[in-house]
Structures are given as structure tokens and as C-alpha cells.
Design a protein around this motif. Structure first.
Motif, PDB file in Angstrom:
ATOM      1  N   ASN A  28       8.717  58.454 -52.220  1.00 19.67           N
ATOM      2  CA  ASN A  28       7.940  58.424 -53.454  1.00 19.67           C
ATOM      3  C   ASN A  28       7.834  57.019 -54.042  1.00 19.67           C
ATOM      4  OD1 ASN A  28      10.822  58.812 -53.840  1.00 19.67           O
ATOM      5  ND2 ASN A  28      10.394  58.874 -56.033  1.00 19.67           N
ATOM      6  N   LEU A  29       8.537  56.037 -53.448  1.00 18.44           N
ATOM      7  CA  LEU A  29       8.510  54.667 -53.964  1.00 18.44           C
ATOM      8  C   LEU A  29       8.007  53.698 -52.901  1.00 18.44           C
ATOM      9  CD1 LEU A  29      11.900  54.437 -55.918  1.00 18.44           C
ATOM     10  CD2 LEU A  29       9.676  55.253 -56.724  1.00 18.44           C
ATOM     11  N   SER A  30       7.735  52.485 -53.324  1.00 17.25           N
ATOM     12  CA  SER A  30       7.383  51.400 -52.392  1.00 17.25           C
ATOM     13  C   SER A  30       8.229  50.190 -52.780  1.00 17.25           C
ATOM     14  CB  SER A  30       5.896  51.069 -52.464  1.00 17.25           C
ATOM     15  OG  SER A  30       5.497  50.791 -53.801  1.00 17.25           O
TER      16      SER A  30
ATOM     17  N   GLU B 141      12.857  59.285 -48.648  1.00 10.74           N
ATOM     18  CA  GLU B 141      13.725  59.743 -49.731  1.00 10.74           C
ATOM     19  C   GLU B 141      14.249  61.140 -49.391  1.00 10.74           C
ATOM     20  OE1 GLU B 141      15.906  60.995 -52.568  1.00 10.74           O
ATOM     21  OE2 GLU B 141      15.285  58.879 -52.574  1.00 10.74           O
ATOM     22  N   PRO B 142      15.541  61.278 -49.080  1.00 10.45           N
ATOM     23  CA  PRO B 142      16.097  62.554 -48.633  1.00 10.45           C
ATOM     24  C   PRO B 142      15.888  63.726 -49.589  1.00 10.45           C
ATOM     25  CG  PRO B 142      17.645  60.776 -48.220  1.00 10.45           C
ATOM     26  CD  PRO B 142      16.536  60.183 -49.038  1.00 10.45           C
ATOM     27  N   LEU B 143      15.823  63.462 -50.902  1.00 14.84           N
ATOM     28  CA  LEU B 143      15.667  64.578 -51.844  1.00 14.84           C
ATOM     29  C   LEU B 143      14.282  65.217 -51.771  1.00 14.84           C
ATOM     30  CD1 LEU B 143      17.586  63.430 -55.052  1.00 14.84           C
ATOM     31  CD2 LEU B 143      18.425  64.696 -53.080  1.00 14.84           C
ATOM     32  N   LEU B 144      13.355  64.585 -51.045  1.00 13.37           N
ATOM     33  CA  LEU B 144      12.042  65.181 -50.833  1.00 13.37           C
ATOM     34  C   LEU B 144      12.068  66.245 -49.731  1.00 13.37           C
ATOM     35  CD1 LEU B 144       9.659  62.063 -50.948  1.00 13.37           C
ATOM     36  CD2 LEU B 144       9.676  63.968 -52.562  1.00 13.37           C
ATOM     37  N   TYR B 145      13.122  66.269 -48.944  1.00 12.01           N
ATOM     38  CA  TYR B 145      13.171  67.161 -47.779  1.00 12.01           C
ATOM     39  C   TYR B 145      13.241  68.621 -48.226  1.00 12.01           C
ATOM     40  CZ  TYR B 145      14.601  68.714 -43.092  1.00 12.01           C
ATOM     41  OH  TYR B 145      14.666  69.317 -41.859  1.00 12.01           O
ATOM     42  N   PRO B 146      12.318  69.465 -47.746  1.00 19.19           N
ATOM     43  CA  PRO B 146      12.287  70.860 -48.200  1.00 19.19           C
ATOM     44  C   PRO B 146      13.487  71.681 -47.739  1.00 19.19           C
ATOM     45  CG  PRO B 146      10.684  70.497 -46.445  1.00 19.19           C
ATOM     46  CD  PRO B 146      11.194  69.143 -46.849  1.00 19.19           C
ATOM     47  N   ASN B 147      14.173  71.214 -46.680  1.00 16.97           N
ATOM     48  CA  ASN B 147      15.343  71.926 -46.169  1.00 16.97           C
ATOM     49  C   ASN B 147      16.634  71.170 -46.494  1.00 16.97           C
ATOM     50  OD1 ASN B 147      13.763  74.040 -44.742  1.00 16.97           O
ATOM     51  ND2 ASN B 147      13.120  72.328 -43.462  1.00 16.97           N
ATOM     52  N   LEU B 148      16.670  70.580 -47.687  1.00 15.34           N
ATOM     53  CA  LEU B 148      17.808  69.754 -48.082  1.00 15.34           C
ATOM     54  C   LEU B 148      19.121  70.527 -48.045  1.00 15.34           C
ATOM     55  CD1 LEU B 148      18.865  67.040 -49.215  1.00 15.34           C
ATOM     56  CD2 LEU B 148      18.432  67.958 -51.508  1.00 15.34           C
ATOM     57  N   LYS B 149      19.117  71.743 -48.543  1.00 16.63           N
ATOM     58  CA  LYS B 149      20.348  72.549 -48.578  1.00 16.63           C
ATOM     59  C   LYS B 149      20.915  72.729 -47.173  1.00 16.63           C
ATOM     60  CE  LYS B 149      20.543  76.050 -51.377  1.00 16.63           C
ATOM     61  NZ  LYS B 149      20.388  77.394 -51.990  1.00 16.63           N
ATOM     62  N   GLU B 150      20.038  73.045 -46.211  1.00 17.37           N
ATOM     63  CA  GLU B 150      20.491  73.226 -44.831  1.00 17.37           C
ATOM     64  C   GLU B 150      21.057  71.927 -44.264  1.00 17.37           C
ATOM     65  OE1 GLU B 150      17.334  76.406 -45.416  1.00 17.37           O
ATOM     66  OE2 GLU B 150      17.688  74.341 -46.073  1.00 17.37           O
ATOM     67  N   ALA B 151      20.380  70.818 -44.540  1.00 18.05           N
ATOM     68  CA  ALA B 151      20.834  69.525 -44.019  1.00 18.05           C
ATOM     69  C   ALA B 151      22.223  69.171 -44.546  1.00 18.05           C
ATOM     70  CB  ALA B 151      19.832  68.436 -44.383  1.00 18.05           C
ATOM     71  N   LEU B 152      22.444  69.372 -45.836  1.00 21.37           N
ATOM     72  CA  LEU B 152      23.735  69.037 -46.433  1.00 21.37           C
ATOM     73  C   LEU B 152      24.846  69.937 -45.895  1.00 21.37           C
ATOM     74  CD1 LEU B 152      22.775  68.379 -50.168  1.00 21.37           C
ATOM     75  CD2 LEU B 152      22.990  66.758 -48.294  1.00 21.37           C
ATOM     76  N   ASN B 153      24.535  71.202 -45.672  1.00 25.16           N
ATOM     77  CA  ASN B 153      25.538  72.123 -45.164  1.00 25.16           C
ATOM     78  C   ASN B 153      25.845  71.905 -43.691  1.00 25.16           C
ATOM     79  OD1 ASN B 153      25.974  73.402 -47.628  1.00 25.16           O
ATOM     80  ND2 ASN B 153      24.323  74.865 -47.300  1.00 25.16           N
ATOM     81  N   LEU B 154      24.841  71.447 -42.928  1.00 20.89           N
ATOM     82  CA  LEU B 154      25.062  71.174 -41.509  1.00 20.89           C
ATOM     83  C   LEU B 154      25.867  69.903 -41.295  1.00 20.89           C
ATOM     84  CD1 LEU B 154      21.553  72.028 -39.971  1.00 20.89           C
ATOM     85  CD2 LEU B 154      23.705  73.219 -39.497  1.00 20.89           C
ATOM     86  N   PHE B 155      25.683  68.921 -42.182  1.00 17.54           N
ATOM     87  CA  PHE B 155      26.335  67.614 -41.994  1.00 17.54           C
ATOM     88  C   PHE B 155      27.060  67.175 -43.276  1.00 17.54           C
ATOM     89  CE2 PHE B 155      22.434  67.766 -39.416  1.00 17.54           C
ATOM     90  CZ  PHE B 155      22.995  67.715 -38.149  1.00 17.54           C
ATOM     91  N   PRO B 156      28.097  67.905 -43.679  1.00 21.90           N
ATOM     92  CA  PRO B 156      28.790  67.579 -44.938  1.00 21.90           C
ATOM     93  C   PRO B 156      29.525  66.245 -44.896  1.00 21.90           C
ATOM     94  CG  PRO B 156      29.996  69.248 -43.711  1.00 21.90           C
ATOM     95  CD  PRO B 156      28.686  69.079 -43.012  1.00 21.90           C
TER      96      PRO B 156
END
Length: 302
Positions: A19-21, A64-79
Motif C-alpha cells: 500500500n506504500l511506495s 505488506e504482509p497485513l494485506l494477505y487474505p490468508n494472514l491467520k493461516e500464515a501466522l499459524n503455519l509459521f509461528p
């Protein structure tokens, strides 16, 4: 040659959208498609990581990682990974996902507490919003088992800002699980001198075989500075054994041995000022930190 996985660092670019440049980032000029990593790729990577006893250091390359629609899955897979964010979207919904996950560290890259400097470094951002998000997260997370790192950028325009000023600004002494960290303004977009950093020369990562970076399109590169994937060593759809035995690795080894990077444009760019600068500033900094100077000399240098 086989890639030695013992000390390799892993990064997963869960999204290349941002979302930034930012002033130090080549996002706007990046030729590679800007996209979210497919969820099935994320599961493939998880399988590779666990089968090879690897750990993920970053859920980030470009984007920007918070844009990822599957953020919850990503955080849980790679804590074990660190989540690095510009903080714009770190509001109620995203903050809740982060704090309810098992992730151990989040880094918020505000870089400066000077609004004018912020607008140069984090173009398109909202200084007040990020400050508010950080302060809210500090409060919400103070009883949680998560470390909050607030990033201070070292660059030409921020060189006079002090860590103590950051600590006072965010009242860090109130939060046991928060700290200010400094990061040099490395020339990710260019090794030429800019209004943010000086010239660089040499390998920023100390060698060609220290990273495995999984890009959002499934390609895998050996260096986090290869944001276009021009020196890809494979793809997520290949057997992992083929990737870590890629003939490109042998070619890279030879290139570094002979200091001939004609076939490796990313490495060639990092070394293009070698006649003018023999040691990149970031390596000088790392070397100086290891020298047991007397306190007053150490303070003067660092």
C-alpha cells in the motif's frame, strides 16, 4: 553443489502487494507481477520447511504482509517467523489476528518520529495513524507473549534521531515486551548514492548461500536482494531436492570465487562500486561491533 541447509535463513513472501511506495524500496519499479501467494503454495512450503527442519525468519520480501487474505493461516503455519509491517493496517481486526496467533515477534517499521521524515521514508503512509496503531497495540499486547519491535531507520535524514527519543515518544519503559531496534537504510533499490544512503559495494548478505526466499509467484531465489527473482534457483512445484542441488548454485560459487558476475546481474549490481568502495558500510558496522574497544572509543565509533 548441494545447498547446505544447516544455517540457511528462510523468508516467505506471502504477498508482493503493498500500500506504500517507500523511499528506500523499488516497489514501484518492480517488473514482477504483484500478487498474493496462493494458499496451496503456503502449505507446500510448510511441508518443505518441516521435513527439512528449517525455520522461517520472515513472512516478507516485497509487499505488506497485513494485506494477505490468508494472514491467520500464515501466522499459524509459521509461528517462528517475524512479521514485519508498515503498521497502516494494524487496527482492530488485523491486531486481533496477530495477538491471537502464536507468532513471537512483530516489527513495526515507522522508521522515524518526525512526520516530515516519515513522509519521505514511508511515502503514502499516515504518520498519525501508525503512531496510534503502535500505541494501541502496545496496550493490548502488554500481557501477551509477543515481542513488539518498533523500527528506527538509520539514514541520512534520520541520523540525528536518538533511540531515547523513540523510547520516550512511545513510553517504552511501560512495556516489558517492547523495544526499539535500529536498521540501516540499505540500498535495496540501488547501490548508488541517494538522499537516504551512501554508495554500497559488496555482498550485503555476506555470501550467496545464506538465504532461501520463496516469492509469491512460487519461484525461489538464493538472496533477499533478488526481489525480481532474476537469479531463481527453482520453483515451489519442483521437488525440493532439485532446488537445493540446482546447477545455478555451482555457477554462483564459481562466480564468487572468480569475482566474475556477468551471468548474475543482481550480484553484479551489488559489486559495481568495488573499485571505489572496498567494504560496504553495513559490514564495517558489523566488524566494529565485534572489536573490544575501550568504552570511550566504542562510543565514538558506534
Amino acid at each position: 553443489m548441494n545447498l547446505n541447509l544447516k544455517n540457511v535463513k528462510v523468508a516467505i513472501e506471502i504477498t508482493s502487494l503493498c500500500n506504500l511506495s517507500c523511499g528506500m524500496c523499488p516497489y514501484l519499479s518492480m517488473e514482477r507481477k504483484k500478487e498474493h501467494m496462493p494458499l496451496n503454495y503456503l502449505y507446500k512450503i510448510h511441508k518443505i520447511i518441516r521435513e527439512n527442519n528449517l525455520k522461517v525468519r520472515w513472512l516478507h520480501e516485497m509487499g505488506e504482509p497485513l494485506l494477505y487474505p490468508n494472514l491467520k493461516e500464515a501466522l499459524n503455519l509459521f509461528p517462528e517467523a517475524m512479521l514485519s509491517t508498515n503498521g497502516i493496517f494494524l487496527e482492530k481486526e488485523k491486531a486481533k489476528i496477530v495477538l491471537e496467533s502464536k507468532i513471537s515477534t512483530i516489527r513495526i517499521c515507522i522508521d522515524t518520529i518526525n512526520k516530515e521524515n516519515y513522509n519521505i521514508l514511508r511515502r503514502g503512509g499516515d504518520f498519525e495513524k501508525v503512531v496510534r496503531n503502535i500505541k494501541n497495540l502496545l496496550e493490548e499486547a502488554k500481557d501477551k507473549d509477543i515481542m513488539i519491535e518498533i523500527q528506527k531507520m538509520v539514514s541520512k535524514i534520520t541520523k540525528n534521531e536518538k533511540i531515547k527519543e523513540f523510547k520516550d515518544f512511545f513510553q517504552i519503559e511501560k512495556y516489558k515486551n517492547a523495544k526499539i531496534i535500529e536498521k540501516t537504510c540499505e540500498g535495496l533499490d540501488t547501490t548508488d548514492e541517494t538522499n537516504l544512503h551512501k554508495k554500497y559495494a559488496g555482498c550485503f548478505q555476506g555470501g550467496p548461500f545464506n538465504w532461501l526466499v520463496f516469492l509469491s509467484n512460487g519461484n525461489i531465489t538464493h538472496c533477499c536482494y533478488d526481489y525480481e527473482g532474476k537469479q531463481s534457483i527453482g520453483n515451489i512445484n519442483q521437488p525440493f531436492e532439485e532446488i537445493i542441488q540446482s546447477p545455478i548454485l555451482e555457477e554462483l560459487k564459481k562466480a564468487f570465487s572468480e569475482k566474475n558476475f556477468k551471468n548474475f546481474p543482481v550480484c553484479a549490481n551489488c559489486f559495481k562500486h568495488k573499485e571505489e568502495i572496498f567494504t560496504p558500510p553495513i559490514l564495517i558496522f558489523k566488524i566494529l561491533r565485534k572489536i573490544p574497544f575501550k568504552n570511550y572509543l566504542r562510543k565514538w565509533f558506534l
